[in-house]
Scaffold this motif. Structure first.
Motif, short mmCIF file in Angstrom:
data_model
loop_
_atom_site.label_atom_id
_atom_site.label_comp_id
_atom_site.label_asym_id
_atom_site.label_seq_id
_atom_site.Cartn_x
_atom_site.Cartn_y
_atom_site.Cartn_z
N SER A 21 5.80 8.98 -4.25
CA SER A 21 5.03 7.90 -3.62
C SER A 21 5.94 7.11 -2.69
N GLY A 29 -4.47 7.03 -2.40
CA GLY A 29 -3.92 5.85 -1.74
C GLY A 29 -4.19 5.96 -0.26
N THR A 68 1.21 5.68 -0.46
CA THR A 68 0.63 7.01 -0.46
C THR A 68 1.26 7.76 -1.62
N HIS A 69 0.42 8.36 -2.46
CA HIS A 69 0.88 9.16 -3.59
C HIS A 69 0.56 10.61 -3.30
N PRO A 93 0.84 -1.21 0.00
CA PRO A 93 0.00 0.00 0.00
C PRO A 93 0.87 1.26 0.00
#
Length: 195
Positions: A83, A185, A6-7, A4
């Motif tokens: 990201s 995300g 985060t963008h 997983p």
């Protein structure tokens, strides 16, 4: 099944296609460069843009970091995208913002500038080698600027850009302006965005 992520994108108003400093903006984009960590590699891979040397090669957990620009008839964008795994979301936000501000604060070496210029000119000349590339370039220029700059003219304009020009432009574009921030995300670990 993927990790997983985060963008995060931090974007400032940029310049329209026909602006006198448009070429400077394009050199800045090449200077910062960036891409994915998978291809960051070691010496000899040619990954010497600032986002490789100061972000991707320094933070093992960073998945991607890239500068981008977009230019239209009346406006444009200057942004940076990154990201990382969700546990590093807070660091991602800080590092991405600092990487863009760093272009205004840290002096640009002759080596960095020459490399960015060479990459930009090379890309422009290669795009103009085929008929389809020429047609795309000419039509886009006519639509946005009502004029055409030939590849040789573009190369001359690129050669005139100085490190000071780039730093002055970054300061102008990011000073006293609120960026547009887009996140997708996993976002739970991001710091609060003050309005």
């Amino acid at each position: 099944d993927e990790l997983p992520l985060t963008h995060l994108s931090i974007t400032y108003p940029g310049l329209p296609r026909g602006h006198p400093q448009y070429v400077t903006l394009r050199v800045l984009e090449r200077l910062l460069g960036g891409g994915g960590s998978f291809s960051a590699g070691g010496p000899g891979k040619g990954m010497y843009a600032r986002l490789y040397t100061t972000v991707l090669n320094r933070y093992y957990w960073m998945e991607s970091a890239k500068c981008f620009t977009a230019a239209f008839s009346n406006d444009g964008l200057l942004g940076i995208h990154g990201s990382a795994p969700i546990s590093y979301a807070r660091d991602l936000a800080r590092i991405m913002n600092q990487a863009l501000l760093d272009a205004a604060a840290r002096p640009i070496t002759d080596e960095e500038l020459d490399r960015a210029k060479a990459q930009l000119k090379s890309a422009a000349f290669m795009d103009g080698e085929g008929r389809l590339g020429q047609l795309d370039d000419v039509s886009e220029q006519v639509i946005h600027t009502k004029s055409v700059m030939l590849p040789a003219q573009f190369g001359e304009a690129v050669d005139k850009v100085t490190g000071k020009d780039i730093q002055d432009l970054v300061r102008t574009l990011v000073s006293n302006r609120k960026p547009t921030i887009a996140v997708f995300g996993q976002t739970a670990n991001l710091p609060p965005i003050s309005v």
